[in-house]
Design an enzyme around this catalytic site. Sequence first.
Site, short mmCIF file in Angstrom:
data_model
loop_
_atom_site.label_atom_id
_atom_site.label_comp_id
_atom_site.label_asym_id
_atom_site.label_seq_id
_atom_site.Cartn_x
_atom_site.Cartn_y
_atom_site.Cartn_z
N LYS A 1 0.82 -1.22 0.00
CA LYS A 1 0.00 0.00 0.00
C LYS A 1 0.85 1.26 0.00
CE LYS A 1 -4.33 -1.85 1.65
NZ LYS A 1 -4.00 -3.28 1.83
C1 LIG Z 1 -4.61 -4.36 1.20
C2 LIG Z 1 -3.89 -5.64 1.13
C3 LIG Z 1 -4.27 -6.67 0.24
C4 LIG Z 1 -5.50 -6.57 -0.65
O1 LIG Z 1 -5.35 -5.60 -1.65
P1 LIG Z 1 -6.64 -5.02 -2.43
O2 LIG Z 1 -6.11 -3.90 -3.22
O3 LIG Z 1 -7.58 -4.57 -1.34
O4 LIG Z 1 -7.21 -6.11 -3.23
C5 LIG Z 1 -3.50 -7.83 0.19
N1 LIG Z 1 -2.44 -7.99 0.99
C6 LIG Z 1 -2.03 -7.04 1.87
C7 LIG Z 1 -0.85 -7.30 2.72
C8 LIG Z 1 -2.74 -5.83 1.97
O5 LIG Z 1 -2.34 -4.90 2.85
#
Ligand SMILES: *Cc1c(COP(=O)(O)O)cnc(C)c1O
Length: 480
Positions: free
Chosen positions: A123
């Site tokens: 993220k």
């Molecule tokens: C947010 C997140 C996801 C999922 O990603 P999306 O964009 O919501 O599909 C998967 N793994 C981790 C570690 C995350 O923080």
Amino acid sequence: MRYISTRDASLNPQKKTFTEILLGGLAPDGGLYLPEAYPQLGNEELNRWRRLSYAELAFEVLSKFIDDIPSADLKALVDKTYTPAVYCNGRDLKNAGEITPIRPLEPGFGLLELSNGPTLAFKDMAMQLLGNLFEYVLEKRGETINILGATSGDTGSAAEYAMRGKKGIRVFMLSPHERMSAFQRAQMYSLQDTNIYNIAVRGMFDDTQDIVKAVSNDHAFKSRFKIGAVNSINWARVVAQVIYYIKASLAVTQSNDERVAFAVPTGNFGNICAGHIVRMMGAPIGRLILATNENDVLDEFFRTGVYRPRKAAETFTTSSPSMDISKASNFERFVFDLVGRDPAQLRCLWGEIDRGGSFDLSKTPYFERLPHFAFVSGKSSHADRIATIRKVYEKYGLMIDPHTADGFKVAFENPTPDMPLLALETALPAKFAETLMEAIGKSPTRPPAMEGIERLPQRVTVLDADVQSVKRFIEEHAAD
Ligand SMILES: *Cc1c(COP(=O)(O)O)cnc(C)c1O
């Protein structure tokens, strides 16, 4: 480039520029913003891009989607964001210019490292850009914003590390009191920046989310205190993720005729939505392998054509918690393309969803069209996750986090002998030491900057799960 709402079925759809939609969430009609058409990448352009660094590529890609920030300013923002100094937390980057290095595991199979940012999760790739874009646009307009969010872990810390110390921005992040791991709490609460407010709510994650919804639905309060959001429906977050799919596709191919597959652990369909968009732009993506955990609403859709969001009470708490979703907030963007970008059709489908229902495309021509979009899906359970972490450790000497393991599990089930496959690393294992311990009896090493953060002083206010208390706190601390 102009942006439209997925639900704007009027004769003269409203079109907005990038900075007009940057600070907002949903379109006024409840839809999500998308470019009115995806920019198409030419052969020559792709070949030229093969030689670019991450920051250079990011500038080229973003320039296709953003035409209301002067080029020199956009370049400066991108250079400030995608620098090895920001993305070196996890480990030594062999090639400092890479930002998202690929670790080869066997011929035709590798790990795409996306978690070297400040909070050790992918993220950061988008959120760091968002922080710099927000600060720039607010400063230009002489405005301020108070970001309100709810988190059970990764999103909150990524948002806080991206917004810390930024002029004109205050962050009010709600988290469930005493329900996050000691490491997650320390990551957020140890930030001493005065523009970051951690609010631990006596309740569950759902309570924090309900409070955010209640505050956002109070339109007078929202506009008086300039409440903004950085949740995963934000278009800028999606577009920032477009960059690494292009970078990685070019890194593992020699020519634009070759194809690449990506395995993506999926929750809100934000990450994989970027992959879909990149494929629509004409980059060499041949397959998108979607992995869910026990919360399999998206796997069900891709297998059966039925989209049936779960009730909060039907959502499982799992060992890949960032994928514990009942309703995938970015999925509407994909379905808009699937139904041929017909906003009337989309409105009709999401009318059902917003009433708490479901829809079934299995007997429609849309479902027949689904294979053209190159998705493959599967799901993973706790036992699968543990077995996969162990297998990957034994086979490659690599420790992966539980979310990344869900992606590997579904990738192993869907080999792609016809093209190279990259598994996306969505977090570093150091964030989920307990699960790694269960799987391999070992704790992953922590990046040096994260050593002992549990012992740092913490800044957090504990409040009851009560909308009025949270509003009062915002009133007292909001930027003006
Ligand atoms: C947010 C997140 C996801 C999922 O990603 P999306 O964009 O919501 O599909 C998967 N793994 C981790 C570690 C995350 O923080």
